[in-house]
Design an enzyme around this catalytic site. Structure first.
Site, mmCIF file in Angstrom:
data_model
loop_
_atom_site.group_PDB
_atom_site.id
_atom_site.type_symbol
_atom_site.label_atom_id
_atom_site.label_comp_id
_atom_site.label_asym_id
_atom_site.label_seq_id
_atom_site.Cartn_x
_atom_site.Cartn_y
_atom_site.Cartn_z
ATOM 1 N N ASP A 1 -1.466 0.149 5.969
ATOM 2 C CA ASP A 1 -1.737 1.198 6.099
ATOM 3 C C ASP A 1 -1.446 2.649 7.369
ATOM 4 O OD1 ASP A 1 -2.771 3.705 4.248
ATOM 5 O OD2 ASP A 1 -5.006 3.582 5.483
ATOM 6 N N THR B 1 7.894 2.661 -1.109
ATOM 7 C CA THR B 1 7.724 1.557 -0.789
ATOM 8 C C THR B 1 8.477 0.726 -1.496
ATOM 9 O OG1 THR B 1 5.318 2.291 0.434
ATOM 10 C CG2 THR B 1 6.463 -0.079 0.490
ATOM 11 N N TYR C 1 6.937 10.074 4.483
ATOM 12 C CA TYR C 1 7.118 9.452 3.287
ATOM 13 C C TYR C 1 6.731 9.180 2.161
ATOM 14 C CZ TYR C 1 5.002 5.833 1.378
ATOM 15 O OH TYR C 1 4.423 4.289 -0.397
ATOM 16 N N TRP D 1 6.143 -4.043 7.183
ATOM 17 C CA TRP D 1 5.056 -4.454 7.774
ATOM 18 C C TRP D 1 5.331 -6.582 6.684
ATOM 19 C CZ3 TRP D 1 0.557 -7.079 6.474
ATOM 20 C CH2 TRP D 1 0.579 -6.980 5.648
ATOM 21 N N TRP E 1 5.787 3.903 8.082
ATOM 22 C CA TRP E 1 6.666 3.060 8.563
ATOM 23 C C TRP E 1 7.598 4.511 9.314
ATOM 24 C CZ3 TRP E 1 4.959 -0.287 11.517
ATOM 25 C CH2 TRP E 1 3.688 -1.558 11.059
ATOM 26 N N ASP F 1 9.017 1.498 3.995
ATOM 27 C CA ASP F 1 8.913 2.241 3.410
ATOM 28 C C ASP F 1 10.368 3.608 3.186
ATOM 29 O OD1 ASP F 1 6.264 1.925 3.330
ATOM 30 O OD2 ASP F 1 5.219 2.873 5.732
ATOM 31 N N ASP G 1 0.874 -1.452 0.273
ATOM 32 C CA ASP G 1 -0.333 0.045 0.032
ATOM 33 C C ASP G 1 1.253 1.246 -0.183
ATOM 34 O OD1 ASP G 1 -1.896 1.889 0.341
ATOM 35 O OD2 ASP G 1 -2.671 1.101 2.658
#
Ligand code: ABN
Length: 175
Positions: A150, A165, A162, A102, A153, A121, A77
């Protein structure tokens, strides 16, 4: 006299046709045996699926690291770093991979196996804004933070902004 010549021509023609027919059938028999021998030697060398039906044909998008459908992105995500100057596994210049991530589980269509994929991230730059993907395979609700994707990180890092990813394979899932 005319009849004798005619009979002689008939005999000659018959002999020619017979010998031609014999040669032809011999030649075709040799050709058939040759084909069988070559076929028998070449057939075992042809590639065939040894996976026992586990793997599936991958679609072009599943193999394209710049597509959301890329197989590793099944639980990603965010913005793909491959569209932001980075690669599948490395952050773009100037951004740093988050310490906390994650981890999702994605099936590689080529070998049919499940892989653990860490979605790190990349932090320290403004949001990339390209190739936004939102796949949530095996994701769980936000009250269980470790299994929710969601989340920014980067919040555990010094640089909390951010950017994008990456998806790094960290293991093979037991099947
Ligand atoms: N893990 C990607 C992300 C970042 C910020 C907000 C939501 C999701």
């Amino acid at each position: 006299m005319f009849q004798i010549i005619q009979q002689w021509i008939d005999k000659l023609a018959e002999r020619q046709v017979r010998s031609c027919a014999q040669n032809l059938s011999r030649r075709s028999a040799v050709a058939k045996i040759g084909t069988a021998l070559v076929g028998g030697a070449v057939l075992p060398m042809l590639p065939f699926d040894r996976s026992g039906g586990e793997a599936h044909a991958a679609s072009p998008k599943q193999e394209d690291p710049m597509a959301c459908e890329y197989w590793r992105n099944c639980a990603l995500d965010g913005f793909l770093c491959t569209c932001c100057g980075g690669s599948v596994t490395s952050c773009p210049p100037g951004a740093e991979a988050s310490k906390v991530t994650w981890v999702g589980t994605c099936k590689n269509p080529k070998d049919g196996r499940d892989y653990l994929v860490s979605y790190n991230d990349c932090c320290g730059k403004v949001a990339c804004g390209r190739c936004l993907c939102n796949f949530n395979e095996r994701e769980r609700p936000a009250y269980r933070m470790g299994v929710h994707n969601d989340i920014n990180w980067c919040m555990a890092d010094k640089q909390t902004m951010y950017h994008c990813t990456v998806s790094v394979i960290v293991g093979v899932a037991n099947s």
